[in-house]
Scaffold this motif. Structure first.
Motif, PDB file in Angstrom:
ATOM      1  N   PHE A  70      50.424 -38.455   7.368  1.00 20.73           N
ATOM      2  CA  PHE A  70      49.720 -38.406   8.654  1.00 20.73           C
ATOM      3  C   PHE A  70      49.901 -39.711   9.427  1.00 20.73           C
ATOM      4  O   PHE A  70      50.168 -39.713  10.629  1.00 20.73           O
ATOM      5  N   TYR A  71      49.736 -40.834   8.727  1.00 21.03           N
ATOM      6  CA  TYR A  71      49.806 -42.134   9.393  1.00 21.03           C
ATOM      7  C   TYR A  71      51.210 -42.734   9.390  1.00 21.03           C
ATOM      8  O   TYR A  71      51.456 -43.711  10.106  1.00 21.03           O
ATOM      9  N   GLY A  72      52.115 -42.180   8.572  1.00 25.19           N
ATOM     10  CA  GLY A  72      53.450 -42.742   8.468  1.00 25.19           C
ATOM     11  C   GLY A  72      53.451 -44.147   7.915  1.00 25.19           C
ATOM     12  O   GLY A  72      54.249 -44.996   8.333  1.00 25.19           O
ATOM     13  N   ASP A  73      52.572 -44.382   6.947  1.00 25.22           N
ATOM     14  CA  ASP A  73      52.382 -45.736   6.427  1.00 25.22           C
ATOM     15  C   ASP A  73      52.221 -45.673   4.917  1.00 25.22           C
ATOM     16  O   ASP A  73      51.255 -45.094   4.407  1.00 25.22           O
ATOM     17  N   ASP A  74      53.156 -46.277   4.176  1.00 24.31           N
ATOM     18  CA  ASP A  74      53.070 -46.294   2.722  1.00 24.31           C
ATOM     19  C   ASP A  74      51.947 -47.184   2.216  1.00 24.31           C
ATOM     20  O   ASP A  74      51.536 -47.071   1.056  1.00 24.31           O
ATOM     21  N   GLY A  75      51.446 -48.080   3.073  1.00 27.46           N
ATOM     22  CA  GLY A  75      50.387 -48.995   2.649  1.00 27.46           C
ATOM     23  C   GLY A  75      48.992 -48.453   2.856  1.00 27.46           C
ATOM     24  O   GLY A  75      48.013 -49.185   2.657  1.00 27.46           O
ATOM     25  N   ILE A  76      48.888 -47.184   3.214  1.00 26.50           N
ATOM     26  CA  ILE A  76      47.575 -46.578   3.449  1.00 26.50           C
ATOM     27  C   ILE A  76      46.778 -46.515   2.154  1.00 26.50           C
ATOM     28  O   ILE A  76      47.343 -46.357   1.071  1.00 26.50           O
ATOM     29  N   LYS A  77      45.465 -46.645   2.237  1.00 24.15           N
ATOM     30  CA  LYS A  77      44.623 -46.563   1.040  1.00 24.15           C
ATOM     31  C   LYS A  77      44.169 -45.134   0.750  1.00 24.15           C
ATOM     32  O   LYS A  77      44.127 -44.711  -0.396  1.00 24.15           O
ATOM     33  N   GLY A  78      43.811 -44.394   1.788  1.00 23.74           N
ATOM     34  CA  GLY A  78      43.311 -43.040   1.574  1.00 23.74           C
ATOM     35  C   GLY A  78      41.991 -43.061   0.822  1.00 23.74           C
ATOM     36  O   GLY A  78      41.083 -43.808   1.156  1.00 23.74           O
ATOM     37  N   VAL A  79      41.896 -42.266  -0.227  1.00 21.51           N
ATOM     38  CA  VAL A  79      40.709 -42.227  -1.078  1.00 21.51           C
ATOM     39  C   VAL A  79      40.960 -43.132  -2.275  1.00 21.51           C
ATOM     40  O   VAL A  79      41.942 -42.956  -2.995  1.00 21.51           O
ATOM     41  N   PHE A  80      40.094 -44.092  -2.494  1.00 20.19           N
ATOM     42  CA  PHE A  80      40.319 -45.024  -3.602  1.00 20.19           C
ATOM     43  C   PHE A  80      39.026 -45.476  -4.277  1.00 20.19           C
ATOM     44  O   PHE A  80      39.048 -46.328  -5.164  1.00 20.19           O
ATOM     45  N   GLN A  81      37.892 -44.898  -3.885  1.00 22.21           N
ATOM     46  CA  GLN A  81      36.621 -45.266  -4.500  1.00 22.21           C
ATOM     47  C   GLN A  81      35.940 -44.031  -5.071  1.00 22.21           C
ATOM     48  O   GLN A  81      35.975 -42.951  -4.462  1.00 22.21           O
ATOM     49  N   VAL A  82      35.329 -44.196  -6.242  1.00 23.81           N
ATOM     50  CA  VAL A  82      34.586 -43.109  -6.868  1.00 23.81           C
ATOM     51  C   VAL A  82      33.232 -43.634  -7.322  1.00 23.81           C
ATOM     52  O   VAL A  82      33.083 -44.807  -7.666  1.00 23.81           O
ATOM     53  N   ILE A  83      32.257 -42.749  -7.310  1.00 24.93           N
ATOM     54  CA  ILE A  83      30.897 -43.055  -7.780  1.00 24.93           C
ATOM     55  C   ILE A  83      30.692 -42.362  -9.117  1.00 24.93           C
ATOM     56  O   ILE A  83      30.964 -41.161  -9.248  1.00 24.93           O
ATOM     57  N   LEU A  84      30.228 -43.118 -10.114  1.00 19.28           N
ATOM     58  CA  LEU A  84      29.911 -42.532 -11.412  1.00 19.28           C
ATOM     59  C   LEU A  84      28.403 -42.489 -11.565  1.00 19.28           C
ATOM     60  O   LEU A  84      27.758 -43.512 -11.792  1.00 19.28           O
ATOM     61  N   PRO A  85      27.793 -41.296 -11.441  1.00 20.49           N
ATOM     62  CA  PRO A  85      26.336 -41.200 -11.553  1.00 20.49           C
ATOM     63  C   PRO A  85      25.871 -41.400 -12.990  1.00 20.49           C
ATOM     64  O   PRO A  85      26.666 -41.322 -13.936  1.00 20.49           O
ATOM     65  N   LEU A  86      24.574 -41.677 -13.130  1.00 20.06           N
ATOM     66  CA  LEU A  86      23.947 -41.801 -14.451  1.00 20.06           C
ATOM     67  C   LEU A  86      24.622 -42.868 -15.310  1.00 20.06           C
ATOM     68  O   LEU A  86      24.645 -42.773 -16.535  1.00 20.06           O
ATOM     69  N   THR A  87      25.171 -43.888 -14.672  1.00 20.10           N
ATOM     70  CA  THR A  87      25.813 -44.962 -15.425  1.00 20.10           C
ATOM     71  C   THR A  87      24.772 -45.727 -16.232  1.00 20.10           C
ATOM     72  O   THR A  87      23.751 -46.158 -15.693  1.00 20.10           O
ATOM     73  N   SER A  88      25.043 -45.896 -17.516  1.00 22.74           N
ATOM     74  CA  SER A  88      24.130 -46.655 -18.374  1.00 22.74           C
ATOM     75  C   SER A  88      24.847 -47.724 -19.183  1.00 22.74           C
ATOM     76  O   SER A  88      24.203 -48.581 -19.785  1.00 22.74           O
ATOM     77  N   ARG A  89      26.198 -47.668 -19.218  1.00 25.80           N
ATOM     78  CA  ARG A  89      26.975 -48.638 -19.993  1.00 25.80           C
ATOM     79  C   ARG A  89      28.230 -49.020 -19.221  1.00 25.80           C
ATOM     80  O   ARG A  89      28.805 -48.196 -18.513  1.00 25.80           O
ATOM     81  N   ALA A  90      28.670 -50.252 -19.416  1.00 21.82           N
ATOM     82  CA  ALA A  90      29.900 -50.702 -18.776  1.00 21.82           C
ATOM     83  C   ALA A  90      31.101 -49.912 -19.273  1.00 21.82           C
ATOM     84  O   ALA A  90      32.063 -49.696 -18.528  1.00 21.82           O
ATOM     85  N   GLU A  91      31.046 -49.451 -20.529  1.00 17.96           N
ATOM     86  CA  GLU A  91      32.165 -48.708 -21.099  1.00 17.96           C
ATOM     87  C   GLU A  91      32.481 -47.453 -20.302  1.00 17.96           C
ATOM     88  O   GLU A  91      33.643 -47.030 -20.228  1.00 17.96           O
ATOM     89  N   GLU A  92      31.479 -46.851 -19.701  1.00 16.26           N
ATOM     90  CA  GLU A  92      31.707 -45.655 -18.884  1.00 16.26           C
ATOM     91  C   GLU A  92      32.534 -46.000 -17.646  1.00 16.26           C
ATOM     92  O   GLU A  92      33.415 -45.230 -17.242  1.00 16.26           O
ATOM     93  N   LEU A  93      32.259 -47.144 -17.056  1.00 16.86           N
ATOM     94  CA  LEU A  93      33.015 -47.584 -15.878  1.00 16.86           C
ATOM     95  C   LEU A  93      34.441 -47.942 -16.255  1.00 16.86           C
ATOM     96  O   LEU A  93      35.387 -47.586 -15.546  1.00 16.86           O
ATOM     97  N   VAL A  94      34.587 -48.649 -17.377  1.00 17.29           N
ATOM     98  CA  VAL A  94      35.929 -49.046 -17.828  1.00 17.29           C
ATOM     99  C   VAL A  94      36.756 -47.807 -18.161  1.00 17.29           C
ATOM    100  O   VAL A  94      37.936 -47.725 -17.802  1.00 17.29           O
ATOM    101  N   PHE A  95      36.148 -46.831 -18.833  1.00 18.76           N
ATOM    102  CA  PHE A  95      36.858 -45.591 -19.163  1.00 18.76           C
ATOM    103  C   PHE A  95      37.335 -44.899 -17.897  1.00 18.76           C
ATOM    104  O   PHE A  95      38.484 -44.449 -17.811  1.00 18.76           O
ATOM    105  N   THR A  96      36.458 -44.792 -16.889  1.00 15.31           N
ATOM    106  CA  THR A  96      36.813 -44.128 -15.637  1.00 15.31           C
ATOM    107  C   THR A  96      37.970 -44.842 -14.952  1.00 15.31           C
ATOM    108  O   THR A  96      38.930 -44.205 -14.495  1.00 15.31           O
ATOM    109  N   TYR A  97      37.882 -46.159 -14.890  1.00 17.03           N
ATOM    110  CA  TYR A  97      38.944 -46.964 -14.273  1.00 17.03           C
ATOM    111  C   TYR A  97      40.271 -46.747 -14.997  1.00 17.03           C
ATOM    112  O   TYR A  97      41.305 -46.483 -14.382  1.00 17.03           O
ATOM    113  N   ARG A  98      40.240 -46.842 -16.315  1.00 18.09           N
ATOM    114  CA  ARG A  98      41.477 -46.745 -17.086  1.00 18.09           C
ATOM    115  C   ARG A  98      41.991 -45.312 -17.195  1.00 18.09           C
ATOM    116  O   ARG A  98      43.201 -45.103 -17.308  1.00 18.09           O
TER     117      ARG A  98
END
Length: 216
Positions: A70-98
């Motif tokens: 759409f933008y004709g730009d390879d440097g576009i970010k688009g969608v790059f953020q996610v919310i992890l509900p009910l987070t209680s441990r850092a390991e959940e965030l690391v797992f999602t990232y990885r």
């Protein structure tokens, strides 16, 4: 917030937004001026939705491809953020990232046939990484938010982090005043820790009008 947590959401949302409202999005670049943030189901807490966790993350590279065209730009970010509900441990965030980094984006480098990688057929998978936003909803996790942030930082070393402090569930579970106090404590701890680690902390708080945020 595009909510996959128990919702039947449209996986083609980015394509439909860009094709139906092209003038708006020409002037407001998605991923730079306006953001579409995916709210995932938490596979540790919402067992019936485990596979939706993966399905939602697979939307991100497709959204990038659509935005790039759409933008004709390879440097576009688009969608790059996610919310992890009910987070209680850092390991959940690391797992999602990885999981995104190594499974969703990383599969591009798999050689399924001799001399033929996934990227040779499906193209490159971008973005390479995502930002994971913890949604802290229970009292113990809100009071222990410092441990969650610092352990996530030790593994991922982000330059900034967004933290999402819930208000509706805490108000429903603990009452309005305890929910307000817990949110203030969590925000203070997160901002203080951010200064100590030398990272920017951008806070989100899920407030709203009564009766949905603890009013009577």
């Amino acid at each position: 917030m595009w909510d996959f947590e128990g919702k039947d959401v449209d996986i083609y949302v980015v394509r439909k937004l860009l094709t139906r409202y092209p003038e708006y999005f020409r002037n407001r670049v998605i991923g730079r001026d306006v953001y579409l943030t995916l709210r995932l189901p938490n596979p540790w807490a919402e067992t019936a939705e485990k596979k939706v966790f993966s399905q939602a993350l697979e939307l991100i590279p497709t959204a990038y491809d659509v935005a790039r065209e759409f933008y004709g730009d390879d440097g576009i970010k688009g969608v790059f953020q996610v919310i992890l509900p009910l987070t209680s441990r850092a390991e959940e965030l690391v797992f999602t990232y990885r999981y995104y980094e190594r499974v969703v984006a990383g599969k591009a480098f798999l050689e399924l046939v001799p001399g033929m990688k996934v990227m040779d057929v499906l193209g490159s998978v971008k973005p390479n990484t995502i930002d994971v936003i913890p949604l802290i909803e229970d009292l113990n996790s809100m009071l222990g938010i410092g441990k969650i942030i610092i352990n996530y930082w030790r593994f991922i070393r982000p330059s900034s982090i967004r933290v999402f402090i819930a208000r509706s569930d805490p108000a429903m579970n603990y009452g309005l005043i305890p929910a307000v106090l817990a949110a203030k404590i969590a925000l203070n701890k997160a901002l203080t820790l951010g200064r100590e680690l030398g990272i920017e902390v951008y806070s989100i708080i899920g407030v709203g009008s009564t009766p949905f945020r603890g009013g009577t």
